[in-house]
Motif scaffolding. Sequence first.
Motif, PDB file in Angstrom:
ATOM      1  N   GLN A 257      41.088  34.876  44.574  1.00 20.60           N
ATOM      2  CA  GLN A 257      41.666  36.184  44.341  1.00 20.60           C
ATOM      3  C   GLN A 257      40.718  37.035  43.499  1.00 20.60           C
ATOM      4  OE1 GLN A 257      45.530  35.741  42.647  1.00 20.60           O
ATOM      5  NE2 GLN A 257      46.256  34.398  44.272  1.00 20.60           N
ATOM      6  N   LEU A 258      40.601  38.290  43.873  1.00 20.87           N
ATOM      7  CA  LEU A 258      39.664  39.183  43.200  1.00 20.87           C
ATOM      8  C   LEU A 258      40.012  39.360  41.728  1.00 20.87           C
ATOM      9  CD1 LEU A 258      37.230  41.064  43.548  1.00 20.87           C
ATOM     10  CD2 LEU A 258      38.836  42.915  44.052  1.00 20.87           C
ATOM     11  N   LYS A 259      41.321  39.344  41.408  1.00 20.24           N
ATOM     12  CA  LYS A 259      41.712  39.567  40.021  1.00 20.24           C
ATOM     13  C   LYS A 259      41.352  38.390  39.124  1.00 20.24           C
ATOM     14  CE  LYS A 259      46.432  37.815  40.600  1.00 20.24           C
ATOM     15  NZ  LYS A 259      47.869  38.137  40.508  1.00 20.24           N
ATOM     16  N   SER A 260      41.033  37.235  39.710  1.00 18.72           N
ATOM     17  CA  SER A 260      40.674  36.069  38.911  1.00 18.72           C
ATOM     18  C   SER A 260      39.716  35.186  39.699  1.00 18.72           C
ATOM     19  CB  SER A 260      41.933  35.277  38.522  1.00 18.72           C
ATOM     20  OG  SER A 260      41.585  34.180  37.720  1.00 18.72           O
ATOM     21  N   PRO A 261      38.434  35.474  39.652  1.00 14.90           N
ATOM     22  CA  PRO A 261      37.477  34.711  40.460  1.00 14.90           C
ATOM     23  C   PRO A 261      37.312  33.266  40.018  1.00 14.90           C
ATOM     24  CG  PRO A 261      36.339  36.255  39.009  1.00 14.90           C
ATOM     25  CD  PRO A 261      37.792  36.575  38.922  1.00 14.90           C
ATOM     26  N   VAL A 262      37.827  32.884  38.857  1.00 14.01           N
ATOM     27  CA  VAL A 262      37.748  31.480  38.451  1.00 14.01           C
ATOM     28  C   VAL A 262      38.896  30.664  39.043  1.00 14.01           C
ATOM     29  CG1 VAL A 262      36.581  32.021  36.292  1.00 14.01           C
ATOM     30  CG2 VAL A 262      39.072  31.880  36.332  1.00 14.01           C
TER      31      VAL A 262
END
Length: 691
Positions: free
Chosen positions: A66-71
Motif C-alpha cells: 500500500q502506498l500509504k505504508s510501503p513497509v
Amino acid sequence: MFEIIHCGSVRPQNNARVINKPILIHLPLVSVLALLGCSFTGFAHAEEVLGDNDNLSNAIVITAPQLKSPVTTSINLDETPALQSASDGASVLTQIPGFSALGNGGTNADPTFRGMFGSRLAILTDGAQMLGACPNRMDNPSSYISPASYDDVTIVKGPQTVLWGGGNSAATVRFERKREDFTTRNSRFEASAMVGTSGRFDRRLEGAIGNEKGYVRVEANESEANDYKDGNGDVVASAWDKWNTNIAVGWTPDEDTWLEAELGRGDGYAKYAGRGMDGTKFLRETAALRFEKKNLSSNWSKVEAQLNYGYADHVMDNYSLRPVSSMGGMGGMSMSGEMRSELDRRTRSGRVASTWDWDTVSLIAGVDAKHEVHRKGITSNSDGEEDYSQQQTGVFSEVTWFLEDERRVVTGLRLDHFRATDENDSTATAGETRRKNLTNGFVRMEKDLSSLPATTYIGLGHAERFPDYWEIKPSNSSLSGALNAFDGVQPEKTTQIDIGLNYKTKGVSWWVSGYAGIIQDYIIFDYSGTTKVGNVDAYIAGAETGVRYQLDDLWSANASLAYAWGEDSDNNDPLPQISPLESKLGLTYEQGAWTANTVLRLVASQNRISEDRGNVVGYDFSKSAGFGTMDINAEYRVTKNVTWRAGVDNLMDKAYTEHLNKAGNSVFGYAADESFYQPGRTIWTSLTAKF
C-alpha cells in the motif's frame, strides 16, 4: 506459490488420541463433497463472469504494498493457491521472503523472520495475541492459528510501528478477518474440503446471516494428517489433528458504528519427531469484544476499542502417541518411563485507539494493557500452581506528516511499564518481582518518485523488549552468574535502519528491502550443558528482494531472494539459528478461469553456526547442506462461486532437511545430531464453494 505439507487426558488404547469435537466437525468426506457439488448447478461459467485476473495474489513476490505504508506487505489468504494446504500460521508465513520456521514434525513449526524468533516477532489475530503454555513453545502462538479462518495477513517489517505492542523488533504480523457487509444481501455461506497424501483431510463450514443492522457468523473447521514419508520413503512421526469453532454476533446500527462479540474454542494433538514428548492437548478458548466508531467530528476520524481473553490448556506426554522408551529425549537425552505434563496460561488484554486527520497531519494515539498468568502441575485432582505472572501497560502514538513533493514523514513513540513476578515457590527468586519501563520509537521518510512509478523509504527504529516467559522462566539458569534467568536476563534493545524501494508498472513489479541493526543485550540460549540464558551484544543485517515480470498476456515470471546475517560481537561468533540464503523462481500461466504455477525453491548451505547455542525453540548442532525443490499447483474457477485447486509439493520427491530443524528424537531412531527429513512428494486437491 507452493507449500510443503508437511494435553489431563485419559490414555487411549492403541496409541489413538480421542478428543471431544463439536458435532458440526464430524463431516464425512462424501457429505462435504456432495454439498460442494450441489453448488455447480445454476451459475454461469467462470470465464463469462470473472473478467481479468489482475488482482490475483502472488505469495512468492509481493509486488504492491500500500502506498500509504510501503513497509507493509499484505496477502489475500484465499486467493493464493499455495496457502490452501497451510495447517498453521507458520506455514503461511514461510511463503513470504525472509520468513522461515523451526520444525517439530508435521505441523506447529515456530516462525522466524530475518533470523529472529519468539516475541521479537509479534503475531496477532484480529488484534489479539494467543500465547501458548508449553515452556518450550510446543504450542507457539502460530500453532493456534487456523489460516482458513482469516482473510488477510499483514506484515510490518522491522521496528517500524508502535501500534501493536512494544519490542516487535523483527516484524509485526496480523491475521485478520474482513468485516461482514450485509448492505446488499442477507446471508453468505462457504464450504471447503481438501484431501491429500499421508491422510490429509481438511473440511470447513462457515456461514453468516444479517442485514444492515447486525449479523451472526458461525464457523467450524478440522484439519488432520497421518505420519508423512520423506524423500527416502521413511516414515516421519508427524501426525496431527486440529479442530476449531467460532461464533460472532455483530451490531451495525449505522454505517459508522460496529460492535462485535466473538467466542472461540478448539483442540487437537500433534506428534513431534524432534521432541521428547508429543502434544496431546491444545485446548484454545478465546473471547473478544470489539468496537469501532467513525466520523465522530470533522477531524476525529475514528475510535476503536477491544477486550480480549485467551486461554491455552496444553498437555504433553511421551506415551499416548509414541512407544515409551528409556531413551526418549531429544538427541538421545534420557526420558525414562511414562511422563506427562499439563500447563495453562490465561491472557487478558485490552486496547483503545483514536485517529485524527487534518489536511497535512494524521495522528493515531491510544493505550493498551495485557495481563498473563502461567500455571504448571495441573492434574485431574489439582488446579496446579502459578509459576509466573506478567503485566504490561502502554501508551502509544504515531503521526504522519504529508509534505510537499510527495513526501511523508511517519514517526511513532511508545512507553511501556512491565511487571513480572516469579510465582514458583521452589526457585531461588520465589516471590520476587521485576519492574521495568521501556521505550520504543521510530522515524521514517517516504517519498513517491516523480521520475519513476516507485516509492522509496528509509527508517530508523528502536525497540526495547522485555524478556518473555520462555526466556525468563526461573527454571532456566543464567549465563551471567545470577541466581537464575529470572534474576539475570536483561531487556533486549534493538536499533535498526530499514530501507526499501517499491516499483510497479503494468508489466513489471519490483521491490527490495534491507536492514542493518545493533542489538544490545541480545537474549541467547546455551545448551552445552544445563540450559542457560543470558545476554550478548550483536550486529544484524540482511535484505529481501522480489520481482514479477509479465512476459505476455498469459505468462508471467517471478523471483525472490532473502538473506540474513548476524554476529555475536562479544565473542566474534555467528549468531545461531540464522536461516541460509534462499531464492524462489516461479512461472505463472493465467487464461480465463485457469491459473497454474510452478516454483523452484533453492536454499544454500549454512556454514555460519554457533554450536550448542540458540533460542528457546532450538539450537545449532551442525552445518546444513543446500537443496532445491520444485512445486506445482493449479486453480480452476469453475463458476463465480466454486473454485477447484490442486498441487504437488516436492515434485521430485527430494530427500532434504531444513537448517532450522530440531534434532530427531532418539525414540524414533535418530542420532543426537541428526535432523529429521521433510515431507517427500505430496499431492493435494481442494474444492471451495462460496454463496
